[in-house]
Design an enzyme around this catalytic site. Structure first.
Site, short mmCIF file in Angstrom:
data_model
loop_
_atom_site.label_atom_id
_atom_site.label_comp_id
_atom_site.label_asym_id
_atom_site.label_seq_id
_atom_site.Cartn_x
_atom_site.Cartn_y
_atom_site.Cartn_z
CE LYS A 54 1.74 16.11 -6.02
NZ LYS A 54 1.97 14.55 -6.36
CD GLN A 98 4.97 12.80 -7.52
OE1 GLN A 98 4.55 13.62 -6.55
NE2 GLN A 98 4.32 12.35 -8.36
CG ASP A 121 -0.96 10.31 -3.37
OD1 ASP A 121 -1.82 11.15 -3.83
OD2 ASP A 121 0.31 9.95 -3.63
#
Ligand code: NAD
Length: 296
Positions: A54, A98, A121
């Protein structure tokens, strides 16, 4: 019928190029550089790989990447304090924590402490509600990637019968909401669905997001249907490690009109959509028009 392969790797490269283009324009015309903060707690090897990837792709499209690596025993208080700091940092337009988090941390509490406008997200409860009511939101990256590929292949999805296999909050449910938003007739199938083969056989669009290697055989697929395989399963075959999807690719490709392979299908789209979401969040934060074709 031999299915057309939907090349997620090439599509993701196209999305990243579009993002990079827009980022360059933002820098030149507005003096703004989008920034993505990624928070990793602990040393889960798979999460470390994702976070590295990422960060690398964020920098490649010209954005600022801020990586925060915290010890596995970080307290909830310290993690929430970091998120608060990132929420209030104007250089940070997107925040990603994460998952999974170590067991002692409350995932819902942590995710819901992210500013919904920076929740790239799309897991914050406000974004879930906005998506569910058809309002402007941050959309979870994997389903957004699937939607982009479906729109690219079909143009309009209006009136199509779609089945989503899997009802997770991360993939299945938001995928179903997005398909509904594009006027599909949507069925969500799951582990308790009575006659899954029959449900799948009626679908023009099949999105499989289960996590069971090759569980959908070709003879469940309606002739000419579009198959989007989200599953990523590591198996051993002929003494070799292999990645396979939730769909039996070889037999499904003989009946489908189009199909995503594993690897090289949905997978690469997820990070591309994370970058797209960060760009969208940055544009919204600065009252600028949203990038075209990169949102739901
Ligand atoms: P999950 O375990 O949270 O959910 C799986 C879902 O499948 C559940 O809702 C369950 O009801 C359903 N299910 C289980 N057994 C079933 C059966 N026999 N028949 C029908 N439904 C059944 O998983 P998830 O997080 O949604 O991920 C699903 C898959 O997608 C996994 O393989 C995961 O690795 C993959 N994934 C890929 C990406 C990507 O970037 N491509 C992103 C997220 C997840």
């Amino acid at each position: 019928m031999v299915a057309q392969v939907i090349d997620g790797k090439a599509f993701a490269a196209k999305v990243r190029a579009q993002v990079a283009d827009q980022v360059a324009k933002l820098k030149e015309e507005n003096g703004i550089t989008p920034g993505l903060a990624v928070v990793l707690v602990g040393e889960d090897p798979a999460s470390q790989v994702y976070v590295r990837s990422k960060g690398k792709q964020t920098v490649e499209v010209g954005m600022n990447s801020y990586e925060h690596k915290l010890d596995a025993d970080t307290s909830e208080e310290d993690l929430l304090a970091l998120i608060d700091k990132l929420n209030n940092d104007p250089a940070v337009h997107g925040i990603l924590v994460q998952l999974p988090l170590p067991k002692h941390l409350n995932e819902d509490l942590v995710i819901n402490s992210i500013d919904p406008a920076k929740d790239v997200d799309g897991f914050h409860i406000s974004n879930v509600g906005l998506l569910g009511t058809g309002q402007k939101s941050m959309v979870p990256c994997t389903p957004l990637g699937c939607l982009m590929m479906l729109r690219d292949y079909h143009g309009s999805l209006s009136g199509m019968d779609a089945v989503v296999i899997g009802r997770s909050n991360i993939v299945g449910k938001p995928m179903a909401q997005l398909l509904l938003g594009d006027s599909c007739t949507v069925t969500i199938a799951h582990s308790r669905t009575k006659d899954l083969p029959d449900v799948v056989r009626r679908a023009d669009i099949v999105v499989a997001a289960v996590g069971r290697p090759e569980m959908v055989p070709g003879d469940w697929i309606k002739e000419g249907a579009t198959v989007i395989d989200v599953g990523i399963n590591r198996i051993e075959r002929d003494g070799k490690n292999k990645l396979v999807g939730d769909v039996d690719y070889a037999s499904a490709a003989e009946r489908a009109g189009a199909i995503t392979p594993v690897p090289g299908g949905v997978g690469p789209m997820t990070i591309a959509c994370l970058l797209a979401n960060t760009l969208t969040a940055c544009c919204r934060a600065n009252g600028l028009p949203e990038p075209e074709g990169l949102t739901a």
